[in-house]
Scaffold this active site. Sequence first.
Site, PDB file in Angstrom:
ATOM      1  N   LYS A  42       0.786  -1.137  -0.014  1.00  0.00           N
ATOM      2  CA  LYS A  42      -0.090  -0.021  -0.123  1.00  0.00           C
ATOM      3  C   LYS A  42       0.939   1.371   0.115  1.00  0.00           C
ATOM      4  O   LYS A  42       0.415   2.427  -0.362  1.00  0.00           O
ATOM      5  CB  LYS A  42      -0.839   0.067   1.098  1.00  0.00           C
ATOM      6  CG  LYS A  42      -1.888  -1.281   1.419  1.00  0.00           C
ATOM      7  CD  LYS A  42      -2.413  -1.255   2.782  1.00  0.00           C
ATOM      8  CE  LYS A  42      -3.045  -2.569   3.019  1.00  0.00           C
ATOM      9  NZ  LYS A  42      -3.385  -2.767   4.606  1.00  0.00           N
ATOM     10  N   ASP A 102      14.662  -0.803   0.820  1.00  0.00           N
ATOM     11  CA  ASP A 102      15.552  -0.990   1.821  1.00  0.00           C
ATOM     12  C   ASP A 102      16.615  -2.234   1.709  1.00  0.00           C
ATOM     13  O   ASP A 102      17.712  -1.621   0.953  1.00  0.00           O
ATOM     14  CB  ASP A 102      14.661  -1.562   3.023  1.00  0.00           C
ATOM     15  CG  ASP A 102      15.347  -1.480   4.408  1.00  0.00           C
ATOM     16  OD1 ASP A 102      16.477  -0.496   4.521  1.00  0.00           O
ATOM     17  OD2 ASP A 102      15.087  -2.346   5.339  1.00  0.00           O
ATOM     18  N   ARG A 164       0.329   7.035   7.078  1.00  0.00           N
ATOM     19  CA  ARG A 164       0.443   7.147   5.732  1.00  0.00           C
ATOM     20  C   ARG A 164      -0.233   8.355   5.277  1.00  0.00           C
ATOM     21  O   ARG A 164       0.250   8.866   4.106  1.00  0.00           O
ATOM     22  CB  ARG A 164      -0.483   6.020   4.965  1.00  0.00           C
ATOM     23  CG  ARG A 164       0.047   4.677   5.122  1.00  0.00           C
ATOM     24  CD  ARG A 164      -0.644   3.700   4.431  1.00  0.00           C
ATOM     25  NE  ARG A 164      -0.718   2.337   4.786  1.00  0.00           N
ATOM     26  CZ  ARG A 164       0.483   1.449   4.733  1.00  0.00           C
ATOM     27  NH1 ARG A 164       1.487   1.962   3.822  1.00  0.00           N
ATOM     28  NH2 ARG A 164       0.438   0.407   5.009  1.00  0.00           N
TER      29      ARG A 164
END
Length: 178
Positions: A42, A102, A164
Amino acid sequence: MDSRPGRILIPRDEIAARVTSLGEAIRRDYAGRAPILVGVLKGAVVFTADLIRAIALPVSLDFMSVSSYGSGTRSSGVVRLTADLSVSIEGRDVIIVEDVIDTGRTISYLRRNLATRHPRTLALCVLLDKVARREVEVPVDYAGFAIGDEFVVGYGLDHDGFHRGLRDIAVLERDPAR
Ligand code: IMP
Ligand code: MG
């Protein structure tokens, strides 16, 4: 909650300016073509929504969902496909749109997965790149910002599902263990 958004790392106006130039670069590189953006749910939803409006081309849109994190701030290393595309990408110019790289495990899994479907081209556009954290090499075609080893939230990025909706990107601040 024992964590909250702290210091602002990238303010909203810097994000907006960078998204505009990423959109222009993509328009130049894909002139005369109609690429499909594949947003990674998401976290990349907010970035994808802004990016698609910054690309002055006939662009189509789809989403995929992968899960690699538990509720912590470190990758579990195990990537799972939790929702697939709704259209075929065979013969298409595909641009994966991701929030942050990452270790590189998530995007490396996604690249391999999508490559098996025979797109014409496959590229990666990522908003944040934690360059020094990389464990798996992945080619990055478009990158918004290189950042350090800090866990960030906002502009689509979450911690435990929250934050978010923040307009800026902020460093997650944790309470010291008591
Ligand atoms: P990787 O597989 O280790 O490259 O992790 C990439 C995924 O971890 C991204 O899709 C994000 O969902 C999540 N992630 C990594 N760093 C952060 C961060 O600082 N904030 C929020 N999510 C992150
Ligand atoms: Mg993600």
